[in-house]
Design a protein around this motif. Structure first.
Motif, PDB file in Angstrom:
ATOM      1  N   GLN A   1      35.005  43.372  45.073  1.00 23.59           N
ATOM      2  CA  GLN A   1      36.325  43.339  45.810  1.00 23.59           C
ATOM      3  C   GLN A   1      37.227  44.373  45.356  1.00 23.59           C
ATOM      4  O   GLN A   1      38.284  44.503  46.096  1.00 23.59           O
ATOM      5  CB  GLN A   1      36.765  41.728  45.457  1.00 23.59           C
ATOM      6  N   CYS A   2      36.859  45.273  44.149  1.00 25.10           N
ATOM      7  CA  CYS A   2      38.048  46.073  43.714  1.00 25.10           C
ATOM      8  C   CYS A   2      38.171  47.080  44.498  1.00 25.10           C
ATOM      9  O   CYS A   2      37.161  47.828  44.950  1.00 25.10           O
ATOM     10  CB  CYS A   2      37.623  46.364  42.379  1.00 25.10           C
ATOM     11  N   ILE A   3      39.800  47.650  44.760  1.00 22.18           N
ATOM     12  CA  ILE A   3      39.901  48.654  45.749  1.00 22.18           C
ATOM     13  C   ILE A   3      40.514  49.706  44.708  1.00 22.18           C
ATOM     14  O   ILE A   3      40.681  50.771  45.353  1.00 22.18           O
ATOM     15  CB  ILE A   3      41.049  48.315  46.649  1.00 22.18           C
ATOM     16  N   SER A   4      40.244  49.838  43.421  1.00 18.39           N
ATOM     17  CA  SER A   4      40.555  50.714  42.471  1.00 18.39           C
ATOM     18  C   SER A   4      42.031  51.118  42.480  1.00 18.39           C
ATOM     19  O   SER A   4      42.168  52.432  42.591  1.00 18.39           O
ATOM     20  CB  SER A   4      39.460  52.192  42.732  1.00 18.39           C
ATOM     21  N   CYS A   5      42.747  50.076  43.063  1.00 16.33           N
ATOM     22  CA  CYS A   5      44.281  50.747  43.070  1.00 16.33           C
ATOM     23  C   CYS A   5      45.010  51.001  41.683  1.00 16.33           C
ATOM     24  O   CYS A   5      45.747  51.715  41.673  1.00 16.33           O
ATOM     25  CB  CYS A   5      45.042  49.588  43.677  1.00 16.33           C
ATOM     26  N   GLY A   6      44.358  50.177  40.497  1.00 11.88           N
ATOM     27  CA  GLY A   6      44.636  50.597  39.269  1.00 11.88           C
ATOM     28  C   GLY A   6      45.957  50.050  38.823  1.00 11.88           C
ATOM     29  O   GLY A   6      46.622  50.062  37.928  1.00 11.88           O
ATOM     30  N   ASN A   7      46.430  49.098  39.688  1.00 11.76           N
ATOM     31  CA  ASN A   7      47.839  48.111  39.352  1.00 11.76           C
ATOM     32  C   ASN A   7      47.267  47.158  37.777  1.00 11.76           C
ATOM     33  O   ASN A   7      48.116  47.209  37.027  1.00 11.76           O
ATOM     34  CB  ASN A   7      47.838  46.743  40.497  1.00 11.76           C
ATOM     35  N   CYS A   8      46.134  46.653  37.790  1.00 14.23           N
ATOM     36  CA  CYS A   8      45.666  46.023  36.720  1.00 14.23           C
ATOM     37  C   CYS A   8      46.030  46.964  35.434  1.00 14.23           C
ATOM     38  O   CYS A   8      46.624  46.439  34.327  1.00 14.23           O
ATOM     39  CB  CYS A   8      44.392  45.462  36.724  1.00 14.23           C
ATOM     40  N   SER A   9      45.428  48.111  35.221  1.00 16.78           N
ATOM     41  CA  SER A   9      45.535  48.998  34.193  1.00 16.78           C
ATOM     42  C   SER A   9      46.785  49.384  34.073  1.00 16.78           C
ATOM     43  O   SER A   9      47.266  49.492  32.696  1.00 16.78           O
ATOM     44  CB  SER A   9      44.710  50.212  34.379  1.00 16.78           C
TER      45      SER A   9
ATOM     46  N   VAL B   1      41.661  47.927  32.427  1.00 17.85           N
ATOM     47  CA  VAL B   1      41.125  46.811  33.237  1.00 17.85           C
ATOM     48  C   VAL B   1      40.426  47.318  34.341  1.00 17.85           C
ATOM     49  O   VAL B   1      39.053  47.007  34.768  1.00 17.85           O
ATOM     50  CB  VAL B   1      42.244  45.755  33.511  1.00 17.85           C
ATOM     51  N   ARG B   2      40.862  48.397  35.114  1.00 15.92           N
ATOM     52  CA  ARG B   2      40.109  48.831  36.352  1.00 15.92           C
ATOM     53  C   ARG B   2      38.753  49.303  36.087  1.00 15.92           C
ATOM     54  O   ARG B   2      37.869  48.957  36.833  1.00 15.92           O
ATOM     55  CB  ARG B   2      41.128  50.026  36.966  1.00 15.92           C
ATOM     56  N   TRP B   3      38.514  49.920  34.944  1.00 15.91           N
ATOM     57  CA  TRP B   3      37.078  50.285  34.806  1.00 15.91           C
ATOM     58  C   TRP B   3      36.222  49.056  34.658  1.00 15.91           C
ATOM     59  O   TRP B   3      35.110  49.120  34.965  1.00 15.91           O
ATOM     60  CB  TRP B   3      37.082  51.084  33.312  1.00 15.91           C
ATOM     61  N   TYR B   4      36.454  48.047  33.828  1.00 12.87           N
ATOM     62  CA  TYR B   4      35.646  46.851  33.854  1.00 12.87           C
ATOM     63  C   TYR B   4      35.618  46.292  35.161  1.00 12.87           C
ATOM     64  O   TYR B   4      34.397  45.849  35.669  1.00 12.87           O
ATOM     65  CB  TYR B   4      36.258  45.820  32.692  1.00 12.87           C
ATOM     66  N   ALA B   5      36.721  46.113  36.202  1.00  8.75           N
ATOM     67  CA  ALA B   5      36.798  45.599  37.528  1.00  8.75           C
ATOM     68  C   ALA B   5      35.562  46.376  38.425  1.00  8.75           C
ATOM     69  O   ALA B   5      34.755  45.873  39.144  1.00  8.75           O
ATOM     70  CB  ALA B   5      38.120  45.687  37.984  1.00  8.75           C
ATOM     71  N   GLN B   6      35.632  47.673  38.137  1.00 13.79           N
ATOM     72  CA  GLN B   6      34.823  48.581  39.016  1.00 13.79           C
ATOM     73  C   GLN B   6      33.465  48.341  38.719  1.00 13.79           C
ATOM     74  O   GLN B   6      32.455  48.241  39.611  1.00 13.79           O
ATOM     75  CB  GLN B   6      35.180  50.162  38.903  1.00 13.79           C
TER      76      GLN B   6
ATOM     77  N   VAL C   1      48.925  40.978  39.397  1.00 21.84           N
ATOM     78  CA  VAL C   1      49.244  41.942  40.197  1.00 21.84           C
ATOM     79  C   VAL C   1      48.073  42.462  41.053  1.00 21.84           C
ATOM     80  O   VAL C   1      48.520  43.387  41.775  1.00 21.84           O
ATOM     81  CB  VAL C   1      49.664  43.027  39.328  1.00 21.84           C
ATOM     82  N   CYS C   2      46.978  41.884  40.768  1.00 21.07           N
ATOM     83  CA  CYS C   2      45.653  42.306  41.478  1.00 21.07           C
ATOM     84  C   CYS C   2      45.920  41.757  43.121  1.00 21.07           C
ATOM     85  O   CYS C   2      45.951  40.673  43.356  1.00 21.07           O
ATOM     86  CB  CYS C   2      44.193  41.920  41.025  1.00 21.07           C
ATOM     87  N   PRO C   3      45.755  42.827  43.921  1.00 23.16           N
ATOM     88  CA  PRO C   3      45.959  42.381  45.227  1.00 23.16           C
ATOM     89  C   PRO C   3      44.875  41.779  45.990  1.00 23.16           C
ATOM     90  O   PRO C   3      44.800  41.355  47.165  1.00 23.16           O
ATOM     91  CB  PRO C   3      46.312  43.870  46.099  1.00 23.16           C
TER      92      PRO C   3
ATOM     93  N   GLY D   1      42.565  39.677  44.042  1.00 22.71           N
ATOM     94  CA  GLY D   1      42.154  38.437  43.427  1.00 22.71           C
ATOM     95  C   GLY D   1      40.842  38.841  42.655  1.00 22.71           C
ATOM     96  O   GLY D   1      39.854  37.710  42.487  1.00 22.71           O
ATOM     97  N   VAL D   2      40.557  39.952  42.021  1.00 19.39           N
ATOM     98  CA  VAL D   2      39.188  40.283  41.465  1.00 19.39           C
ATOM     99  C   VAL D   2      39.289  39.725  39.810  1.00 19.39           C
ATOM    100  O   VAL D   2      37.944  39.407  39.548  1.00 19.39           O
ATOM    101  CB  VAL D   2      39.305  41.921  41.310  1.00 19.39           C
ATOM    102  N   LEU D   3      40.219  39.486  39.459  1.00 18.17           N
ATOM    103  CA  LEU D   3      40.248  39.112  37.984  1.00 18.17           C
ATOM    104  C   LEU D   3      40.796  37.542  37.718  1.00 18.17           C
ATOM    105  O   LEU D   3      41.445  37.134  38.385  1.00 18.17           O
ATOM    106  CB  LEU D   3      41.332  39.981  37.173  1.00 18.17           C
TER     107      LEU D   3
HETATM  108  S1  SF4 Z   1      40.803  45.146  39.821  1.00 19.22           S
HETATM  109 FE1  SF4 Z   1      42.363  44.447  41.229  1.00 19.22          FE
HETATM  110  S2  SF4 Z   1      44.148  45.504  40.650  1.00 19.22           S
HETATM  111 FE2  SF4 Z   1      42.705  46.433  39.396  1.00 19.22          FE
HETATM  112  S3  SF4 Z   1      41.988  48.229  40.484  1.00 19.22           S
HETATM  113 FE3  SF4 Z   1      40.568  46.436  41.350  1.00 19.22          FE
HETATM  114  S4  SF4 Z   1      41.919  45.710  42.989  1.00 19.22           S
HETATM  115 FE4  SF4 Z   1      43.273  47.280  41.878  1.00 19.22          FE
END
Ligand code: SF4
Ligand code: SF4
Length: 336
Positions: A263-271, A280-285, A304-306, A308-310
């Motif tokens: 579901q991650c769109i790599s926006c980087g908000n989490c990091s 955090v984004r690295w783990y999410a990806q 802040v994840c848009p 709901g990945v985490l």
């Molecule tokens: S986990 Fe959520 S906030 Fe972090 S990069 Fe992916 S989509 Fe964005």
């Protein structure tokens, strides 16, 4: 400064029965900062029940356990004691000198305080960290964490996410924990042997730690560097309690942050919002769970994840490092 201290004399007399001093001024400003900026955090993160309850929790612990109760204790001629701080953060609470002072203080409260600090530091901390991770203390109870989460919130994105910063973190925080453990053991051996190890040096030993780490690092650098190094400088690089909790969280805890990489769109908000400098984004990806000793479980990455990945979870120890079942956006679209 003197005028400022005198201006809060009425409050000090009301709470403690004595005139204000610079420590009372500091404690009052500190508590006001947590309360005022706590209201700001409540408004800013009002859409997240986790953040609302967590913010109310740090405001409560700062106001009641770290401000009102210690001062009321002075008013009733009892030893000033902070029920929300434990060894090794409040390092001297398990030093023989403090234990002796508390036990000899009038009434039974001093004995209770020794019991409280020993049981929570040595038993309560491992048990609670096993069930909930480091967050039960760092993000819900501790006054240092409370200030970071409220007054420090505007600066959380300034934390350095580089590998170099992580190497500095490890190189500083664990030796500080080692130093405080060694100091405590030496002071006890010294006390039991009647000064046989350190002699008159024991006081200097603990005073040096108190000045350089307790005052300069945690007070001046820890708070003063918010606008330069982010809101958790002390928690990340200096706090022996964070090191102790971190070891437990990494190896003996049910806590983890699960990620759904699909579901991650790599926006980087989490990091960006991670005040502990975790990428955090690295783990999410990768869809990998985040099990890091430094994570304070503030939950801001999930808030802040848009997408709901985490998800912050307490689950069984076996399989803790297993990546989450991968759900790709394509599959979700098909299922819906
Ligand atoms: S986990 Fe959520 S906030 Fe972090 S990069 Fe992916 S989509 Fe964005
Ligand atoms: S990883 Fe998430 S929960 Fe942990 S410290 Fe960073 S923002 Fe907070």
């Amino acid at each position: 400064m003197t005028g400022l201290i005198r201006s809060i004399d009425p409050l000090s007399k009301l709470l403690r029965g004595i005139e204000a001093d610079r420590w009372f001024l500091y404690g009052t400003f500190y508590t006001l900062a947590v309360l005022i900026m706590g209201v700001r955090a409540l408004l800013k993160y009002r859409h997240s029940p986790y953040q609302i309850i967590r913010t109310l929790s740090v405001m409560f612990f700062q106001l009641v356990l770290a401000y009102l109760i210690p001062y009321f204790l002075i008013l009733f001629n009892q030893p000033e004691f902070y029920l929300s701080y434990f060894w090794p953060l409040k390092y001297d609470y398990l030093f023989p000198g403090t234990v002796d002072y508390l036990i000899k203080s009038p009434g039974a409260l001093g004995v209770f305080f020794v019991f409280w600090t020993a049981v929570i530091s040595l038993v309560g901390v491992p048990v609670l960290t096993y069930f909930f991770g480091k967050r039960w203390y760092c993000s819900w109870v501790c006054g240092c964490g409370g200030l970071a989460e409220t007054a420090g919130d505007p600066y959380r994105h300034l934390s350095d996410k580089s590998r170099k910063a992580w190497q500095w973190e490890v190189a500083i925080i664990y030796p500080i924990l080692g130093f405080i453990v060694l100091t405590t053991v030496l002071l006890w051996v010294n006390a039991i042997t009647g000064g046989g190890i350190l002699g008159g040096l024991s006081n200097g030993f603990s005073q040096a730690y108190g000045f350089f780490i307790g005052s300069i690092f945690s007070g001046v650098i820890g708070v003063g560097f918010y606008p330069i190094m982010g809101s958790r400088v002390w928690c990340r690089f200096g706090c022996p309690m964070a090191a102790y909790l971190g070891i437990l969280q990494k190896h003996f805890s049910r806590f983890r942050i699960t990620t759904n990489g699909g579901q991650c769109i790599s926006c980087g908000n989490c990091s960006n919002y991670c005040e502990m400098g975790i990428d955090v984004r690295w783990y999410a990806q990768q869809g990998q769970p985040i099990i890091r000793s430094s994570c304070v479980g503030c939950g801001m990455c999930a808030t802040v994840c848009p997408r709901g990945v985490l998800n912050l979870e307490n689950g069984p120890l076996p399989g803790r490092y297993q990546p989450s079942a991968f759900i790709s956006p394509e599959n979700v679209r098909i299922l819906s």
